[in-house]
Enzyme design. Structure first.
Site, PDB file in Angstrom:
ATOM      1  CE1 TYR A  65       6.170  17.725  -6.606  1.00 59.79           C
ATOM      2  CE2 TYR A  65       5.554  19.479  -8.135  1.00 59.79           C
ATOM      3  CZ  TYR A  65       6.268  18.324  -7.858  1.00 59.79           C
ATOM      4  OH  TYR A  65       7.080  17.781  -8.813  1.00 59.79           O
ATOM      5  CD  GLU A  67      10.065  17.009  -5.499  1.00 59.76           C
ATOM      6  OE1 GLU A  67      10.232  16.572  -6.647  1.00 59.76           O
ATOM      7  OE2 GLU A  67      10.783  17.911  -5.013  1.00 59.76           O
ATOM      8  CG  ASP A 211       5.556  -8.582  -6.798  1.00 62.59           C
ATOM      9  OD1 ASP A 211       4.577  -7.995  -6.298  1.00 62.59           O
ATOM     10  OD2 ASP A 211       5.903  -8.419  -7.979  1.00 62.59           O
ATOM     11  CB  THR A 237      -1.061  -3.347  -5.948  1.00 60.74           C
ATOM     12  OG1 THR A 237      -1.750  -4.586  -5.752  1.00 60.74           O
ATOM     13  CG2 THR A 237      -0.006  -3.514  -7.019  1.00 60.74           C
ATOM     14  CE  LYS A 240      -2.659  -6.833  -8.916  1.00 63.54           C
ATOM     15  NZ  LYS A 240      -1.921  -5.557  -8.933  1.00 63.54           N
ATOM     16  NE  ARG A 246      -4.836   0.936 -11.872  1.00 63.62           N
ATOM     17  CZ  ARG A 246      -4.931  -0.390 -11.960  1.00 63.62           C
ATOM     18  NH1 ARG A 246      -6.033  -0.993 -11.555  1.00 63.62           N
ATOM     19  NH2 ARG A 246      -3.935  -1.113 -12.414  1.00 63.62           N
TER      20      ARG A 246
END
Length: 418
Positions: A65, A67, A211, A237, A240, A246
């Site tokens: 974890y 954060e 984008d 992203t 692709k 992903r």
């Protein structure tokens, strides 16, 4: 459903552990592996990651974890994952020539949300490519946060050429004075003129958001122009064409770095997915190699070949071709609409999407060549693919017979050779 035991070579492999612990779920994984390796993957948004990316995704970093950001976490024990995140960001900055990279976004949509959060307030006007012309859900769909929180104005493409009408973009920008202009698409097959968008944005005092979820892998390989010198924020992203896990990322100048980082965490996301960030680092490293540059150019060559062969078979290819990894085509001249065509081709083992066609009521097909290029296919195979597609859609080739041909073709080009 029987478990395919022969796939497991070693009992101590991670898949072997899964097979012993949960054979039902293991068989689902095996089935998906068989599907991917025995059908043609022509979905423009998909690809095969490298084995190294898969290894990072299944690593112990999945347990951590984290954060916050390196050196400023809200959890202890982050000294190792901090190194991984710094490495991913540094590699992204070097790969794309960006002053700042945030690699925490869980997806492309998350990256766009963070970009809006960094620059906009609810109710602000945003100019973006309209959804009927290839705009993404995050570009103003009423079903999406973007359309509910902001006042989106859609620009379109020329009815004759299918190309973005920059005169219309400028006219709309002058009339509506948007806070931001978005350039990017999920189905536009040509290179975007980022300099033209920058000029319009400067004229009306708007931010420019690129984008680049689809073309960013081509940018990495030098096969497409980069939006980084022109846009205030670039969203992308990491899967692709880029062949990573992903996920998403954001590139920007140093003057917006703090605003972007705060928009990702704590405003729109919680803990970073450290195993995915490590996998992004692997992908950025792979994309910086000459081999990846050759791959990116081959992706484009394959897309152009596929477009030309489909046109020769009678499909109407939008804009007359492509500059990128994707193309869109209308199968109506062969007697079917896009939705029907997708179903027929799926039965033949040819997996692709249907999409809106500009200035048309019917839906067309969207195809991409990133995955088949990863498998090693070239222009010769694109001719064979176009022949299969056309035969199935005309009804001259039975889908079952085409399925056998697809199996033979994919057997020559396994996604993960031994």
């Amino acid at each position: 459903m029987s478990v395919t035991h022969e796939i497991i070579e070693a009992d101590d492999s991670s898949v072997g552990v899964l097979l012993r612990q949960d054979p039902e779920l293991a068989e689902i994984l095996f089935a998906e592996g068989r599907r991917q390796s025995t059908t043609l993957q022509l979905i423009a948004a998909e690809n095969f990651t490298s084995p190294a990316v898969l290894a990072a995704l299944g690593s112990p970093l999945a347990n951590k974890y984290a954060e916050g950001y390196p050196g400023a976490r809200h959890h202890g024990g982050c000294e190792i994952v901090d190194v991984a995140e710094r490495l991913a960001a540094q590699r992204a900055q070097a790969l794309f020539g960006a002053e700042h990279a945030n690699v925490q976004s869980h997806s492309g949509s998350s990256a766009v949300l963070a970009a809006y959060a960094a620059l906009l307030r609810p109710g602000d006007t945003v100019l973006a490519l309209g959804l009927p012309y290839g705009g993404h859900l995050t570009h103003g769909s009423p079903a999406n946060f973007s359309g509910r929180w902001f006042d989106f104005v859609g620009y379109g493409v020329d009815a004759e050429t299918g190309l973005i009408d920059h005169d219309q973009v400028r006219t709309l920008a002058r009339a509506r004075r948007p806070k931001a202009i978005v350039c990017g698409s999920i189905a536009y097959p040509r290179h975007l003129d980022y300099a033209a968008f920058r000029d319009i944005a400067d004229e009306v005092g708007a931010y420019l958001i690129a984008d680049a979820a689809h073309p960013i892998g081509l940018v990495a390989g030098g096969a497409a122009p980069s939006p980084v010198p022109y846009a205030d924020i670039v969203c992308a992203t990491t899967h692709k064409v880029l062949r990573g896990p992903r996920g998403g990322m954001i590139l920007c100048g140093s003057e917006l770095a703090e605003r972007v980082d705060r928009a990702v965490f704590p405003f729109t996301q919680g803990g970073a997915q450290m195993h995915t960030i490590a996998a992004k680092a692997v992908a950025f490293g792979e994309a910086a190699t000459p081999a990846f540059a050759a791959y990116a150019h081959q992706v484009v060559a394959n897309a152009r070949a596929l477009a030309a062969h489909l046109a020769a078979e009678g499909l109407v290819v939008t804009t007359g071709g492509t500059d990128t990894h994707l193309l869109t085509a209308d199968p109506a001249p062969l007697g079917v609409d896009g939705k029907t065509a997708r179903g027929l081709l799926a039965a033949a083992g040819i997996v692709l999407d249907c999409c809106a066609l500009p200035h048309a009521d019917a839906r067309g097909l969207r195809l991409g060549t990133a995955a088949v290029t990863t498998q090693g296919m070239g222009e010769r195979e694109m001719r064979a693919v176009a022949t299969l597609v056309a035969g199935v859609l005309r009804g001259t080739t039975d889908p079952a017979a085409a399925r056998a041909d697809v199996r033979d073709l994919t057997a020559e080009f396994p996604p993960y050779p031994d």
